[in-house]
Design a protein around this motif. Sequence first.
Motif, PDB file in Angstrom:
ATOM      1  N   GLY A  86      42.923  37.484  41.008  1.00 58.95           N
ATOM      2  CA  GLY A  86      41.649  37.148  40.463  1.00 58.95           C
ATOM      3  C   GLY A  86      41.739  38.367  41.032  1.00 58.95           C
ATOM      4  N   THR A  87      42.560  39.970  41.409  1.00 64.71           N
ATOM      5  CA  THR A  87      41.874  41.149  41.353  1.00 64.71           C
ATOM      6  C   THR A  87      41.428  41.390  39.861  1.00 64.71           C
ATOM      7  N   LEU A  88      42.186  41.071  38.612  1.00 63.25           N
ATOM      8  CA  LEU A  88      41.602  41.206  37.625  1.00 63.25           C
ATOM      9  C   LEU A  88      40.350  40.816  37.377  1.00 63.25           C
ATOM     10  N   TYR A  89      40.131  39.883  37.228  1.00 65.75           N
ATOM     11  CA  TYR A  89      38.554  39.354  36.989  1.00 65.75           C
ATOM     12  C   TYR A  89      37.537  40.075  37.925  1.00 65.75           C
ATOM     13  N   CYS A  90      38.018  40.613  39.250  1.00 66.79           N
ATOM     14  CA  CYS A  90      37.042  41.266  39.721  1.00 66.79           C
ATOM     15  C   CYS A  90      36.893  42.655  39.454  1.00 66.79           C
ATOM     16  N   ALA A  91      37.883  43.372  38.954  1.00 66.81           N
ATOM     17  CA  ALA A  91      37.934  44.765  38.103  1.00 66.81           C
ATOM     18  C   ALA A  91      37.129  44.738  36.784  1.00 66.81           C
ATOM     19  N   LYS A  92      37.467  43.421  36.104  1.00 66.13           N
ATOM     20  CA  LYS A  92      35.906  43.471  34.953  1.00 66.13           C
ATOM     21  C   LYS A  92      34.739  42.737  35.161  1.00 66.13           C
ATOM     22  N   ASN A 122      34.112  40.340  37.398  1.00 66.02           N
ATOM     23  CA  ASN A 122      33.315  38.763  37.224  1.00 66.02           C
ATOM     24  C   ASN A 122      34.272  38.670  38.832  1.00 66.02           C
ATOM     25  N   TYR A 123      32.982  39.153  39.871  1.00 64.24           N
ATOM     26  CA  TYR A 123      33.358  38.506  41.444  1.00 64.24           C
ATOM     27  C   TYR A 123      33.480  37.073  41.719  1.00 64.24           C
ATOM     28  N   GLU A 124      32.601  36.762  41.408  1.00 61.79           N
ATOM     29  CA  GLU A 124      32.251  34.986  41.940  1.00 61.79           C
ATOM     30  C   GLU A 124      33.945  34.213  41.880  1.00 61.79           C
ATOM     31  N   PHE A 125      34.626  34.632  40.506  1.00 64.88           N
ATOM     32  CA  PHE A 125      35.664  33.560  39.784  1.00 64.88           C
ATOM     33  C   PHE A 125      36.857  34.485  40.711  1.00 64.88           C
ATOM     34  N   GLY A 126      36.975  35.675  41.014  1.00 69.05           N
ATOM     35  CA  GLY A 126      37.987  36.044  41.056  1.00 69.05           C
ATOM     36  C   GLY A 126      37.820  36.604  42.799  1.00 69.05           C
ATOM     37  N   ILE A 127      37.199  36.344  43.311  1.00 65.02           N
ATOM     38  CA  ILE A 127      37.104  36.564  44.960  1.00 65.02           C
ATOM     39  C   ILE A 127      37.478  35.213  45.612  1.00 65.02           C
ATOM     40  N   SER A 128      37.257  33.992  44.596  1.00 63.74           N
ATOM     41  CA  SER A 128      37.570  32.825  44.467  1.00 63.74           C
ATOM     42  C   SER A 128      39.214  32.300  44.408  1.00 63.74           C
ATOM     43  N   ARG A 129      39.136  32.950  43.233  1.00 64.03           N
ATOM     44  CA  ARG A 129      40.674  32.553  43.772  1.00 64.03           C
ATOM     45  C   ARG A 129      41.474  33.422  44.744  1.00 64.03           C
ATOM     46  N   VAL A 130      40.989  34.957  44.613  1.00 63.01           N
ATOM     47  CA  VAL A 130      42.028  35.673  46.363  1.00 63.01           C
ATOM     48  C   VAL A 130      42.093  34.306  47.395  1.00 63.01           C
ATOM     49  N   ILE A 131      40.939  34.073  47.684  1.00 67.15           N
ATOM     50  CA  ILE A 131      40.962  33.251  48.812  1.00 67.15           C
ATOM     51  C   ILE A 131      41.502  32.073  48.717  1.00 67.15           C
ATOM     52  N   LEU A 155      36.660  45.444  48.914  1.00 69.27           N
ATOM     53  CA  LEU A 155      36.363  46.470  49.449  1.00 69.27           C
ATOM     54  C   LEU A 155      35.225  47.409  47.698  1.00 69.27           C
ATOM     55  N   SER A 156      36.110  46.775  46.664  1.00 66.88           N
ATOM     56  CA  SER A 156      35.722  46.588  45.853  1.00 66.88           C
ATOM     57  C   SER A 156      33.823  45.973  45.360  1.00 66.88           C
ATOM     58  N   LEU A 157      33.887  44.647  45.757  1.00 65.84           N
ATOM     59  CA  LEU A 157      32.822  44.645  45.725  1.00 65.84           C
ATOM     60  C   LEU A 157      31.530  44.738  46.934  1.00 65.84           C
ATOM     61  N   ILE A 158      31.716  44.642  48.161  1.00 68.12           N
ATOM     62  CA  ILE A 158      31.748  45.366  49.310  1.00 68.12           C
ATOM     63  C   ILE A 158      30.721  47.214  48.154  1.00 68.12           C
ATOM     64  N   GLU A 159      31.335  47.968  47.520  1.00 65.83           N
ATOM     65  CA  GLU A 159      31.130  48.837  47.152  1.00 65.83           C
ATOM     66  C   GLU A 159      30.182  49.117  45.638  1.00 65.83           C
ATOM     67  N   ASN A 160      30.428  47.811  45.395  1.00 66.95           N
ATOM     68  CA  ASN A 160      29.481  47.419  43.919  1.00 66.95           C
ATOM     69  C   ASN A 160      27.708  47.009  44.380  1.00 66.95           C
ATOM     70  N   MET A 161      28.197  46.029  45.706  1.00 62.96           N
ATOM     71  CA  MET A 161      27.298  45.790  46.507  1.00 62.96           C
ATOM     72  C   MET A 161      26.361  46.883  47.264  1.00 62.96           C
TER      73      MET A 161
END
Length: 645
Positions: A536-542, A544-553, A576-582
């Motif tokens: 999930g972190t990998l997808y967030c780093a790329k 793709n937050y929606e898929f990455g965050i959902s996988r983490v949850i 934190l990465s999601l919040i920063e980019n938002m």
Amino acid sequence: MATIQIKEGEFTSTIYGHIRDQRYVDAVRLLNHQLETHPTSRAALSLLGYCHFQLQSFVDAADCYEQLSILHPDVENYKLYYAQSLYKACLYQEAMKIACQIESSDYQVKVTKLQAAIKYGEEDLPGAKALVDQCPQQDSDTELNQACILFKESHYEEACKKFVAAMQVTGYNAETAYSIALCFYMMKQYSASLKYINEIIERGAQEHPDLDIGMTTMGLETRSVGNTLVLQETGLVQAFNLKANIEYQLKNIKAAREALTDMPPRSEEELDVVTLHNQALINMDIEPTRGFGKLQFLMQQPTFPPETFGNLLILYIKYEYFDLAADVLAENAHLTFKYLMPELYDFLEAVIMRQTSPEDAYRKLDEMASRKTETLRKLTKQVQQSKQNGDEETLKKAVNEYDDALETYIPILMQQARIHWDMENYAQVEKIFQTSVEFCNDHDIWKLNVAHVLFMQEKYKDATGFYEAILKKNYEQLQDISAIVLANLCVSYIMTNQNEEAEAVMRKLEQEEEKLAHTDPDKKVYHLCIVNMVIGTLYCAKGNYEFGISRVIKSLEPYQKKLVTDTWFYAKRCFLSLIENMAKHMVMIRDSVVQECITFLEHCEIHGLEVKAMTEQPLEEEPLNPGKNTVSYEARMLKSILMQL
């Protein structure tokens, strides 16, 4: 208030009864009471000295025998017992002084043996050897003493033969059996050592069921058996400590802990220095604060296991307490030359130097690595020559020496690599590892770190090969592999379009965890959870937050089982990465995903009340605020920020 009247004859018979039943503590209490009214009673002082000796309170025993030798200077026995008590208390100079005052020819052999033991205790091996040579050669004690000296001189095989020969003459003796086991241990013949250890334990359990062997491990309530001479004579404490040491060397940490808890139960203040040292070392990963406390306590004692000094310094380095390590070295310069090999001292000095002068530290480590590679090449030639000559004994010795040299080379290499790793110079780290491939290509730690540095450089195909080697070695029990290794392997598979292989690893993990859930419902396992979180972190780093965050949850469900300090670490990084980019308006997230995040954080707030957000270092002077160092607190903060956005 009325008091119970006891006649002197009855009083004495009660004391003898306690001694006969080995209730020495009760006997000591009564004898001290008797000495209050008759302070010079020869019988009471003699019995009290005996009881203290049996309880291994050697200083107290020495005090009794000192009084007796003053009151009755013509009785040489008291002087001998006084000297023996002082020797047992490690007061060697005082013991030698008293032993030299015994002039009777009837005691000459006993005194010579005692003086030899004192010299041995002082590590004056030539002096001990000279005194042992004066003893009757046909005496079995002489052979045992010669064996002890050979052992101290590192002639383990010869010492072992003498111990075995002595036991054949005298019959079974736990102390001699332990000495044989120790010789085999020093020769790294662990199975032979364990054979003698198990015999000591079995005999001890059969002959002394009252010592409650193994009761603590089974979780049964036990009382302290005390430090009696009977316990000492069974050899059980030494045997269990040696067994724990062997299991620790073989990386069987669970078995090592069980060996220590199988030991006859004693309260912490009654524990000997070796047991305290081993408890600290073996439980360091689960109780680091207590472990450091025990090692620091041992360092303040007059005598402690020689390994204590080096182990304390190494553990300070491991937990990155470099200032404490430097302080201990500076304050104990007299112990440095006594207990640290020059090679270990140079290594510790270089690692401490890494904090203030990484260039000088690297240079020092590089010099050490060069010397070590020369040694490894020489030993490689010896191994090859021994194979060609068919000399099994020389081959075995050369292989053992090579393995020992390699084990001391690996930490030097890793510290060199760490200097560049901290600077994120991963290409240089890879070069350092390439220079050592000649010797380390089969070493697990080397392969693991090579895999990590390739992964950090996004050389996923190359990293896969190294991670797979670790996977294949432990494929039947994936729980034995570090979760981050499996996570990085699955990421490497995904990044090289090998999704099926990644799914196969995750299915195998899922099967293992389901099986564990049936066999041990209370055991918490996090491997699959962490693998999913890293993906999930990998997808967030790329991006793709929606898929990455959902996988983490989803990976953290059910929260009461999966939400721990380590898993929260990975989860909050993504948030934190999601919040920063938002906040920077670099990503747009659908409202349904934001609502899913808020719901997740609310669950974390509920289930994270008792879960620490960060693991505190064991020796922190200022501990973190317990109200803020929780997952609940951090989840509430993240939810607040997210709702503002």
